[in-house]
Design an enzyme around this catalytic site. Structure first.
Site, PDB file in Angstrom:
ATOM      1  N   PRO A  23      -9.501  66.686  41.064  1.00 18.79           N
ATOM      2  CA  PRO A  23      -9.414  65.785  40.977  1.00 18.79           C
ATOM      3  C   PRO A  23      -9.808  65.542  42.737  1.00 18.79           C
ATOM      4  O   PRO A  23      -9.954  66.327  43.396  1.00 18.79           O
ATOM      5  CB  PRO A  23      -7.813  65.845  40.727  1.00 18.79           C
ATOM      6  CG  PRO A  23      -7.322  67.032  41.454  1.00 18.79           C
ATOM      7  CD  PRO A  23      -8.660  68.380  40.445  1.00 18.79           C
ATOM      8  N   THR A  25      -9.988  62.281  45.475  1.00 15.87           N
ATOM      9  CA  THR A  25     -10.112  61.231  46.010  1.00 15.87           C
ATOM     10  C   THR A  25     -11.493  60.330  46.287  1.00 15.87           C
ATOM     11  O   THR A  25     -12.260  61.016  46.959  1.00 15.87           O
ATOM     12  CB  THR A  25      -9.315  60.568  46.897  1.00 15.87           C
ATOM     13  OG1 THR A  25      -7.549  61.008  46.630  1.00 15.87           O
ATOM     14  CG2 THR A  25      -9.270  58.943  47.601  1.00 15.87           C
ATOM     15  N   GLN A  98      -4.210  62.144  37.102  1.00 18.22           N
ATOM     16  CA  GLN A  98      -3.359  63.404  38.088  1.00 18.22           C
ATOM     17  C   GLN A  98      -2.504  61.959  38.326  1.00 18.22           C
ATOM     18  O   GLN A  98      -2.450  61.114  39.295  1.00 18.22           O
ATOM     19  CB  GLN A  98      -3.811  63.734  39.201  1.00 18.22           C
ATOM     20  CG  GLN A  98      -3.239  64.735  40.335  1.00 18.22           C
ATOM     21  CD  GLN A  98      -4.143  65.343  41.379  1.00 18.22           C
ATOM     22  OE1 GLN A  98      -4.294  64.440  42.282  1.00 18.22           O
ATOM     23  NE2 GLN A  98      -3.713  66.144  41.813  1.00 18.22           N
ATOM     24  N   ALA A 176       0.661  69.768  45.168  1.00 16.20           N
ATOM     25  CA  ALA A 176      -0.183  70.072  46.277  1.00 16.20           C
ATOM     26  C   ALA A 176      -0.077  69.920  47.527  1.00 16.20           C
ATOM     27  O   ALA A 176       0.510  68.423  47.734  1.00 16.20           O
ATOM     28  CB  ALA A 176      -1.205  71.110  45.570  1.00 16.20           C
ATOM     29  N   TYR A 179       2.004  65.998  50.055  1.00 15.57           N
ATOM     30  CA  TYR A 179       2.257  65.075  49.386  1.00 15.57           C
ATOM     31  C   TYR A 179       3.390  65.456  48.891  1.00 15.57           C
ATOM     32  O   TYR A 179       4.224  66.275  48.941  1.00 15.57           O
ATOM     33  CB  TYR A 179       0.771  64.539  48.182  1.00 15.57           C
ATOM     34  CG  TYR A 179      -0.661  64.281  48.492  1.00 15.57           C
ATOM     35  CD1 TYR A 179      -0.218  63.167  49.900  1.00 15.57           C
ATOM     36  CD2 TYR A 179      -1.128  64.964  48.389  1.00 15.57           C
ATOM     37  CE1 TYR A 179      -1.200  62.847  50.393  1.00 15.57           C
ATOM     38  CE2 TYR A 179      -2.483  65.124  48.775  1.00 15.57           C
ATOM     39  CZ  TYR A 179      -2.438  63.593  49.852  1.00 15.57           C
ATOM     40  OH  TYR A 179      -3.806  63.264  50.162  1.00 15.57           O
ATOM     41  N   ARG A 226       0.129  70.993  39.810  1.00 11.61           N
ATOM     42  CA  ARG A 226      -1.165  71.407  40.825  1.00 11.61           C
ATOM     43  C   ARG A 226      -0.582  71.762  41.903  1.00 11.61           C
ATOM     44  O   ARG A 226       0.470  71.180  42.662  1.00 11.61           O
ATOM     45  CB  ARG A 226      -2.821  70.652  41.394  1.00 11.61           C
ATOM     46  CG  ARG A 226      -3.360  71.021  41.447  1.00 11.61           C
ATOM     47  CD  ARG A 226      -4.871  70.103  41.728  1.00 11.61           C
ATOM     48  NE  ARG A 226      -6.314  70.149  42.603  1.00 11.61           N
ATOM     49  CZ  ARG A 226      -7.008  70.207  43.730  1.00 11.61           C
ATOM     50  NH1 ARG A 226      -6.610  69.209  44.010  1.00 11.61           N
ATOM     51  NH2 ARG A 226      -7.540  71.083  43.472  1.00 11.61           N
ATOM     52  N   GLY A 295     -13.995  75.701  46.965  1.00 13.80           N
ATOM     53  CA  GLY A 295     -15.188  76.653  47.415  1.00 13.80           C
ATOM     54  C   GLY A 295     -15.610  77.562  46.374  1.00 13.80           C
ATOM     55  O   GLY A 295     -16.580  78.222  47.252  1.00 13.80           O
ATOM     56  N   GLY A 316     -15.111  70.732  42.544  1.00  8.37           N
ATOM     57  CA  GLY A 316     -15.339  69.417  43.362  1.00  8.37           C
ATOM     58  C   GLY A 316     -15.923  68.978  43.825  1.00  8.37           C
ATOM     59  O   GLY A 316     -16.466  68.400  43.216  1.00  8.37           O
ATOM     60  N   ARG A 317     -16.457  69.101  44.901  1.00  6.90           N
ATOM     61  CA  ARG A 317     -17.971  68.572  45.259  1.00  6.90           C
ATOM     62  C   ARG A 317     -18.902  68.822  44.888  1.00  6.90           C
ATOM     63  O   ARG A 317     -19.756  67.823  44.651  1.00  6.90           O
ATOM     64  CB  ARG A 317     -18.189  69.381  46.901  1.00  6.90           C
ATOM     65  CG  ARG A 317     -17.112  69.093  48.248  1.00  6.90           C
ATOM     66  CD  ARG A 317     -17.235  69.771  49.668  1.00  6.90           C
ATOM     67  NE  ARG A 317     -16.362  69.211  50.515  1.00  6.90           N
ATOM     68  CZ  ARG A 317     -16.872  68.820  51.973  1.00  6.90           C
ATOM     69  NH1 ARG A 317     -17.890  68.814  52.177  1.00  6.90           N
ATOM     70  NH2 ARG A 317     -15.583  68.201  52.995  1.00  6.90           N
TER      71      ARG A 317
HETATM   72  C1  PHB Z   1      -8.152  62.775  50.175  1.00  2.27           C
HETATM   73  O1  PHB Z   1      -8.217  61.739  49.574  1.00  2.27           O
HETATM   74  O2  PHB Z   1      -8.481  63.282  51.186  1.00  2.27           O
HETATM   75  C2  PHB Z   1      -6.723  63.228  49.184  1.00  2.27           C
HETATM   76  C3  PHB Z   1      -6.568  63.092  48.587  1.00  2.27           C
HETATM   77  C4  PHB Z   1      -5.778  63.928  47.793  1.00  2.27           C
HETATM   78  C5  PHB Z   1      -5.920  65.148  47.671  1.00  2.27           C
HETATM   79  C6  PHB Z   1      -6.219  65.716  48.950  1.00  2.27           C
HETATM   80  C7  PHB Z   1      -7.149  64.598  49.761  1.00  2.27           C
HETATM   81  O3  PHB Z   1      -5.091  66.349  47.094  1.00  2.27           O
END
Ligand code: PHB
Length: 355
Positions: A23, A25, A98, A176, A179, A226, A295, A316-317
């Site tokens: 996931p 953002t 999510q 996670a 939040y 998560r 990572g 992710g990235r």
């Molecule tokens: C973010 O917007 O930086 C972000 C959002 C949700 C996450 C982690 C980072 O779980």
């Protein structure tokens, strides 16, 4: 030997590989948290992932904490997401949504009627909120009344039902990264003296109620959770993370979930020192599918799967600049680097225009 391309059954879904899109953002959502065509194009470009997990989606207007992020709490949002899941399914993809409530990681300008954000306790995080007026300092949130908590649990349930209605194959409960659910779990942010605070058992109560209601709504085989045991992002910490997260795993085991998704280490500031933590202990304690994140590259991912340290790996990235990441892994070709300056900017540049 198990590798990235060994198929796996995840709850009700048969995945062709163990490469999950994590996931992320991306702040490209249309007005009022409604997904638009551009979002459908983005996800449809990434369907060779064994599983896509959507960016975090607010379960209620109160759950919103960032400008230009999606929701899953009204009919217009469901309709927007329906287009996304349709496009993904047409290309053979599998996608979970999510479920997100940010708790104190918000700002009155993002809240209904300009209200204060809510949290287990009235403790202000250090840092700044990403609002429509730019970065603004976090405020001291309002501590939730015990009587309000059932309403938030119901919001999770309704959002989960809406996600299935929008065509998602399942949901991931975001517990996670500092939040709302994480704020209940950890000793630094939960100073409550009622049934939702104090002992680990009490701090676990909110997570347990959310998981229980979402499992009732969707069936447990369509639910993931998560967690981020070491993560200090969003100004969060715990006195004893190993004991806490071992107990969380014990709490989750009986549900028979599709998976747990574990963020290892720290996000957004990888140089930060994390408290010691033994992920191997969590892995052997958990009786279902274990997804590891943060990572990983191809080599580390293959090693983790081969040794049994994880069942799936989320990336992710690497998915930002490599929409066909599984093919690039399979072909052994070098990966493209994502441009950090366009991670959160609002158009197709850096979003859907990577070859
Ligand atoms: C973010 O917007 O930086 C972000 C959002 C949700 C996450 C982690 C980072 O779980």
């Amino acid at each position: 030997m198990t590798g990235l391309f060994t198929p796996i059954k995840l709850g009700s879904c048969d995945l062709p590989n163990r490469i999950v899109m994590a996931p992320m953002t991306r702040c490209r959502i249309g007005a009022d948290g409604v997904p638009v065509e551009l979002n459908a194009t983005y996800y449809a470009q990434r369907t060779t992932a064994g599983l896509i997990i959507s960016e975090a989606c607010a379960i209620s207007a109160q759950g919103v904490g960032y400008a230009n992020t999606p929701g899953i709490y009204n009919e217009a949002q469901v309709e927007g997401w329906r287009n996304v899941t349709h496009r993904v399914h047409n290309k053979g993809g599998v996608i979970f949504l999510q479920l997100w409530h940010v708790g104190r990681i918000s700002h009155p300008s993002l809240q209904p009627d300009g209200n204060l954000p809510v949290a287990p306790s009235a403790i202000r995080p250090t840092g700044e909120a990403f609002t429509y007026d730019g970065l603004l300092p976090f405020v001291t949130p309002r501590a939730l009344e015990a009587e309000e908590i059932a309403g938030i649990v119901a919001d999770y349930r309704n959002a989960a039902k809406r996600a299935l209605d929008a065509g998602f194959d399942g949901v991931e409960i975001h517990a996670a990264n500092g939040y709302l659910i994480d704020q209940f779990l950890r000793s630094s942010t939960n100073h409550r003296e009622d049934a939702y605070g104090g002992s680990i058992e009490n701090r676990l109560r909110f997570l347990s109620e959310v998981v229980s209601t979402v499992c009732e709504a969707c069936g447990p085989t369509r639910v993931g959770v998560r967690l981020s045991p070491q993560n200090s992002f969003n100004d969060i910490s715990d006195d004893d993370p190993q004991t806490l997260f071992d107990r969380i795993i014990d709490c989750l085991n009986p549900f028979g979930l599709a998976y747990v998704h574990i963020v290892e280490g720290v996000i957004h500031s990888p140089d930060k020192i994390a408290p010691p933590f033994n992920y191997g202990k969590l892995r052997v304690r958990y009786q279902g599918r274990y997804m590891a994140n943060n990572g990983y590259d191809k080599k580390r991912a293959e090693a983790a799967l081969a040794s049994g340290a994880a069942d799936l790996i989320s990336f992710g990235r690497p998915f930002i600049a490599n929409p066909d990441l599984p093919d690039r892994f399979a072909g052994g070709v070098a990966l493209a680097e994502a441009d950090q300056s366009t991670f959160y900017t609002g158009d197709e540049n850096g979003y859907t225009n990577y070859p």
